[in-house]
Each structure stands twice: as structure tokens, then as C-alpha cells.
Motif scaffolding. Structure first.
Motif, mmCIF file in Angstrom:
data_model
loop_
_atom_site.group_PDB
_atom_site.id
_atom_site.type_symbol
_atom_site.label_atom_id
_atom_site.label_comp_id
_atom_site.label_asym_id
_atom_site.label_seq_id
_atom_site.Cartn_x
_atom_site.Cartn_y
_atom_site.Cartn_z
ATOM 1 N N LYS A 195 0.848 -1.184 0.000
ATOM 2 C CA LYS A 195 0.000 0.000 0.000
ATOM 3 C C LYS A 195 0.888 1.240 0.000
ATOM 4 C CE LYS A 195 -1.987 3.314 2.809
ATOM 5 N NZ LYS A 195 -1.125 4.467 2.943
ATOM 6 N N SER A 197 0.673 5.671 -0.473
ATOM 7 C CA SER A 197 -0.210 6.833 -0.603
ATOM 8 C C SER A 197 0.156 7.534 -1.905
ATOM 9 C CB SER A 197 -0.008 7.778 0.577
ATOM 10 O OG SER A 197 1.292 8.345 0.499
ATOM 11 N N THR A 229 -3.575 4.761 -1.872
ATOM 12 C CA THR A 229 -4.617 5.505 -1.152
ATOM 13 C C THR A 229 -4.526 6.974 -1.534
ATOM 14 O OG1 THR A 229 -3.208 5.754 0.809
ATOM 15 C CG2 THR A 229 -4.759 3.899 0.796
ATOM 16 N N LEU A 230 -5.707 7.594 -1.616
ATOM 17 C CA LEU A 230 -5.802 8.944 -2.173
ATOM 18 C C LEU A 230 -6.464 9.924 -1.204
ATOM 19 C CD1 LEU A 230 -7.227 7.702 -5.607
ATOM 20 C CD2 LEU A 230 -4.846 8.325 -5.152
ATOM 21 N N GLY A 231 -6.206 9.755 0.102
ATOM 22 C CA GLY A 231 -6.835 10.649 1.088
ATOM 23 C C GLY A 231 -8.346 10.580 0.962
ATOM 24 N N GLU A 232 -9.012 11.739 0.971
ATOM 25 C CA GLU A 232 -10.493 11.739 0.949
ATOM 26 C C GLU A 232 -11.062 11.179 -0.351
ATOM 27 O OE1 GLU A 232 -8.678 14.477 0.763
ATOM 28 O OE2 GLU A 232 -9.453 15.639 -0.927
ATOM 29 N N GLY A 234 -10.340 8.295 -1.579
ATOM 30 C CA GLY A 234 -10.487 6.840 -1.534
ATOM 31 C C GLY A 234 -9.229 6.096 -1.938
ATOM 32 N N PHE A 249 -15.146 8.161 1.820
ATOM 33 C CA PHE A 249 -16.361 8.596 2.516
ATOM 34 C C PHE A 249 -16.188 10.054 2.942
ATOM 35 C CE2 PHE A 249 -16.481 4.070 2.814
ATOM 36 C CZ PHE A 249 -17.838 3.755 2.752
ATOM 37 N N VAL A 251 -16.482 12.793 5.417
ATOM 38 C CA VAL A 251 -16.657 12.903 6.869
ATOM 39 C C VAL A 251 -16.128 14.258 7.334
ATOM 40 C CG1 VAL A 251 -16.513 10.426 7.409
ATOM 41 C CG2 VAL A 251 -14.406 11.760 7.249
ATOM 42 N N THR A 253 -13.453 15.863 8.791
ATOM 43 C CA THR A 253 -12.052 15.556 9.107
ATOM 44 C C THR A 253 -11.438 16.603 10.034
ATOM 45 O OG1 THR A 253 -11.715 14.348 7.065
ATOM 46 C CG2 THR A 253 -9.747 15.308 8.058
ATOM 47 N N ALA A 259 -4.779 7.578 9.338
ATOM 48 C CA ALA A 259 -5.809 7.115 8.376
ATOM 49 C C ALA A 259 -5.291 5.937 7.551
ATOM 50 C CB ALA A 259 -6.238 8.255 7.454
ATOM 51 N N GLY A 260 -4.053 6.070 7.084
ATOM 52 C CA GLY A 260 -3.471 4.996 6.280
ATOM 53 C C GLY A 260 -3.305 3.714 7.087
ATOM 54 N N ASN A 292 -11.778 1.904 3.516
ATOM 55 C CA ASN A 292 -11.990 3.347 3.305
ATOM 56 C C ASN A 292 -12.790 3.942 4.466
ATOM 57 O OD1 ASN A 292 -10.704 3.940 0.869
ATOM 58 N ND2 ASN A 292 -12.517 3.545 -0.377
ATOM 59 N N GLY A 295 -10.524 4.242 7.475
ATOM 60 C CA GLY A 295 -9.609 5.373 7.276
ATOM 61 C C GLY A 295 -10.332 6.689 7.528
ATOM 62 N N ALA A 296 -11.521 6.815 6.977
ATOM 63 C CA ALA A 296 -12.295 8.059 7.112
ATOM 64 C C ALA A 296 -12.619 8.343 8.578
ATOM 65 C CB ALA A 296 -13.576 7.968 6.284
ATOM 66 N N THR A 299 -9.983 9.946 10.694
ATOM 67 C CA THR A 299 -9.696 11.382 10.506
ATOM 68 C C THR A 299 -10.659 12.284 11.289
ATOM 69 O OG1 THR A 299 -11.133 11.812 8.569
ATOM 70 C CG2 THR A 299 -8.939 10.868 8.133
HETATM 71 P P1 ADP Z 1 -1.815 7.926 4.584
HETATM 72 O O1 ADP Z 1 -2.425 8.184 5.953
HETATM 73 O O2 ADP Z 1 -0.990 6.690 4.528
HETATM 74 O O3 ADP Z 1 -1.171 9.128 3.972
HETATM 75 P P2 ADP Z 1 -4.270 8.437 3.113
HETATM 76 O O4 ADP Z 1 -4.223 9.838 3.584
HETATM 77 O O5 ADP Z 1 -4.367 8.231 1.637
HETATM 78 O O6 ADP Z 1 -3.047 7.548 3.636
HETATM 79 O O7 ADP Z 1 -5.524 7.771 3.840
HETATM 80 C C1 ADP Z 1 -5.797 6.394 3.812
HETATM 81 C C2 ADP Z 1 -7.270 6.176 3.618
HETATM 82 O O8 ADP Z 1 -8.020 6.815 4.665
HETATM 83 C C3 ADP Z 1 -7.824 6.750 2.326
HETATM 84 O O9 ADP Z 1 -7.701 5.805 1.266
HETATM 85 C C4 ADP Z 1 -9.272 7.031 2.694
HETATM 86 O O10 ADP Z 1 -10.042 5.858 2.607
HETATM 87 C C5 ADP Z 1 -9.185 7.442 4.151
HETATM 88 N N1 ADP Z 1 -9.051 8.898 4.314
HETATM 89 C C6 ADP Z 1 -7.916 9.614 4.494
HETATM 90 N N2 ADP Z 1 -8.169 10.935 4.589
HETATM 91 C C7 ADP Z 1 -9.506 11.069 4.488
HETATM 92 C C8 ADP Z 1 -10.424 12.185 4.543
HETATM 93 N N3 ADP Z 1 -9.976 13.434 4.695
HETATM 94 N N4 ADP Z 1 -11.745 11.935 4.392
HETATM 95 C C9 ADP Z 1 -12.207 10.669 4.226
HETATM 96 N N5 ADP Z 1 -11.413 9.578 4.173
HETATM 97 C C10 ADP Z 1 -10.081 9.769 4.300
#
Ligand code: ADP
Length: 321
Positions: A195, A197, A229-232, A234, A249, A251, A253, A259-260, A292, A295-296, A299
Motif C-alpha cells: 500500500k 499513498s 490511497t488517495l486521502g479523501e 479513496g 467517505f 466525513v 475531518t 488514516a493509512g 476506506n 480510514g475516514a 480522521t
Molecule cells: P496515509 O495516511 O498513509 O497518507 P491516506 O491519507 O491516503 O493515507 O488515507 C488512507 C485512507 O483513509 C484513504 O484511502 C481514505 O479511505 C481514508 N481517508 C484519508 N483521509 C480522508 C479524509 N480526509 N476523508 C475521508 N477519508 C479519508
């Protein structure tokens, strides 16, 4: 009995974060303790979701090290693989997000106990009993921990575990960006599940794009699953037979720390129960929706460990969308 243990290897430490937001480390009037370290967060994420988790790593034989081991136990994580170093302290990191958006870090790792874990000290019974062996890249930075990491991977692999890798880039800890890239890639081909980011993808490929052709430069024929993973937004997934993406999702934040790790813990928690999700796209999509959601949820509260969801909280969010 089927093997269902997820063993997470690497660092556990304390982040010290300012009591007020938007200040530099020098300006901060005080700090609060936020226990973390990505592999430890993953272990706790698994346990909070009802899975069997163990943590393998070294802490200082000091108040903070004992406190962290207590947090593992209180969260139902097996600490049989945890060691204590009498000569070095538990790692600390002072971290802040300044008002101008710049992050400042100050690490106390000179060296910290986690860096001194040796091959000979590893609890091989814990590692051998794992169905999934998970790790990051911080444990590759210095010896003797690097050799211990490589040995643990080898033992886990030989015992039939799935290897899961989240490189978790922390650039300030490496001697140079080049050595980070080189060392992170040195164990790339050995994982079953990786995995990254979007930020790590860009660092490793040198390209500012999450398009398939860029991601696929990181694909290896031995892999079972590659995730971005792409933060918010997905995540994206790649297997040898199919690929696709899933929205995140929406939410409220407040702090994205962990989250990761929640995402990885949730995914591994489901895969350990049913490895056919790695071959069946519909099943995998269901697992990644769950990841997902986890992770959401993470945050929506400050800190990593306090914010990691249980199954009921995740199911609640899944019902909403
Ligand atoms: P990392 O924490 O490793 O940098 P990400 O920021 O991509 O990884 O977050 C991992 C997962 O958490 C995402 O794929 C998503 O499902 C969830 N996530 C992260 N940030 C948000 C957010 N702001 N809102 C909703 N879901 C989030």
C-alpha cells in the motif's frame, strides 16, 4: 486451527504534539503525548476490529516504553514480541503543523531503542505463527534493526505468511531522498501486498500522477495486491487479473494522522479471514470499502490510536452511504 494472527513489525514511539495549533516547535507552550508509530497503529487497528494482532519491536526500558507496551496490551495486542533496551530510550518525535502549513519535526533517535533491535533477539515463535506479516520502511534505515527486519521477513515468508508492506515515507529520518528511495525499493519485490499513498507514489516514481500507467511501473508479477490511497478520494487497487478504484467517505475531518494505518489494519483484518478476496474483485471491493470507512473515521478525531474505529462504528458509516 486456522492461522489468523497479523504480526506487525517495526517502530512504536510517542509523538509530542503542541497543546495549541498553528505554532512552531519553538513557540509551542506545551506538548501532549500521542502514542504512535505506523506498525503499532496497524496492530491496534486490527485488534480494535476484533482481529488477532501482535506487535514485534523494541522499546526503551523506561517509563515511556512501559507505557507503550501497556497501550498495546490494553488494546488486546499480543506483546510477546516486544523487547526492552536497557541502554537506549523509547523514540520520541516532536511534531507540529505551523500556521503557514509547514510541518516541523524533531526526532529523539540517537539512537532510540527501536533502532537497536537485533536479529538474535527476534521472537521467532510470534513471527512464525503469523498468517500476515506487516512492516514499514523506517526499520530499514539503520543497523542492526535493518538486518532484524530482513530476517523477520524471511522467517515469516518461510512459515507461509502473506507479507504486507506500507513503505510509510518519513523523509527527515533518512540520510538522503536517494537512500530512502533505494532502501524502500530494496525489499519491494518480496511483498504480497503493498500500500502506498499518492505522495509516496510520486516520490517513488518521480511522476505527479496517479494514472494506471504510472502506478503499474511499481507492479511486480509476484504481487497479490497493490493499493494506492488517495486521502479523501479513496483508493485504487491492482491485482494481476483486475484493477479499479473506490471513492472515499465524506466525513468531518479534523486530523488525518493514522488514516493509512487504519486502512491497512482494516484490509488485513478482512483478508486474514478470507484470502479469496485477493482473487475475487467483488469481494475485494467490499473489503476496500470497509477499509476506506475505517480510514475516514480515523480522521474525525485527534490522534491516531484514540481515533481507530471498532467494527460497529465502521458498519454504521457503511450503512450511511
Ligand atoms: P496515509 O495516511 O498513509 O497518507 P491516506 O491519507 O491516503 O493515507 O488515507 C488512507 C485512507 O483513509 C484513504 O484511502 C481514505 O479511505 C481514508 N481517508 C484519508 N483521509 C480522508 C479524509 N480526509 N476523508 C475521508 N477519508 C479519508
Amino acid at each position: 486451527m486456522a492461522k489468523d494472527l497479523i504480526a506487525s513489525f517495526g517502530e512504536m514511539l510517542i509523538d509530542f504534539v503542541p497543546t495549541v495549533s498553528g505554532v512552531s516547535l519553538a513557540e509551542a507552550p506545551g506538548f501532549i503525548k500521542a502514542p504512535g508509530g505506523a506498525p503499532a497503529n496497524v496492530a491496534i487497528a486490527v485488534a480494535r476490529l476484533g482481529g488477532r494482532a501482535a506487535f514485534v519491536g523494541k522499546l526503551g526500558d523506561d517509563e515511556f516504553g512501559r507505557m507503550l507496551a501497556g497501550i498495546l496490551r490494553d488494546n488486546g495486542v499480543d506483546d510477546g514480541g516486544v523487547l526492552f533496551d536497557t541502554g537506549a530510550r523509547t523514540a520520541l518525535a516532536f511534531v507540529t503543523l505551523r500556521a503557514d502549513g509547514e510541518r516541523e519535526f524533531m526526532f529523539y533517535r540517537n539512537p532510540s531503542a527501536d533502532m537497536l533491535l537485533t536479529e538474535a533477539e527476534l521472537n521467532l515463535d510470534v513471527i512464525k505463527s503469523a498468517a500476515v506479516f506487516h512492516y514499514g520502511s523506517i526499520s530499514l534505515i539503520t543497523e542492526p534493526c535493518r538486518s532484524a527486519h530482513l530476517k523477520a521477513m524471511e522467517v515469516a515468508r518461510q512459515a507461509g505468511a502473506l507479507l504486507s508492506y506500507d513503505p510509510n515515507l518519513r523523509l527527515p529520518l533518512w540520510p538522503s531522498p536517494e537512500s530512502a528511495r533505494e532502501q524502500i525499493m530494496s525489499i519491494w519485490d518480496q511483498a504480497d501486498i503493498i500500500k502506498v499513498s499518492d505522495v509516496e507514489l510520486e516520490f517513488l516514481t518521480g511522476q505527479e500522477s496517479v494514472e494506471d500507467d504510472v502506478v503499474l511501473t511499481l507492479w511486480r508479477p509476484e504481487f497479490k495486491l497493490l493499493l494506492v490511497t488517495l486521502g479523501e478520494k479513496g483508493c485504487k487497487y491492482y491485482t494481476k487479473d483486475f484493477r479499479g478504484s473506490l471513492d472515499g467517505f465524506a466525513v468531518n475531518t479534523v486530523d488525518t494522522t493514522g488514516a493509512g494505518d487504519a486502512f491497512v489494519g482494516a484490509m488485513l483484518r478482512k483478508i486474514v479471514d478470507d484470502q479469496t478476496v485477493l482473487q475475487e474483485e467483488e469481494k475485494l471491493r467490499e473489503v476496500l470499502r470497509f477499509a476506506n470507512a475505517c480510514g475516514a473515521i480515523t480522521t474525525t478525531k485527534k490522534g491516531a490510536i484514540p481515533a481507530l474505529p471498532n467494527e460497529a462504528e465502521a458498519v454504521e458509516l457503511l450503512k450511511r452511504d
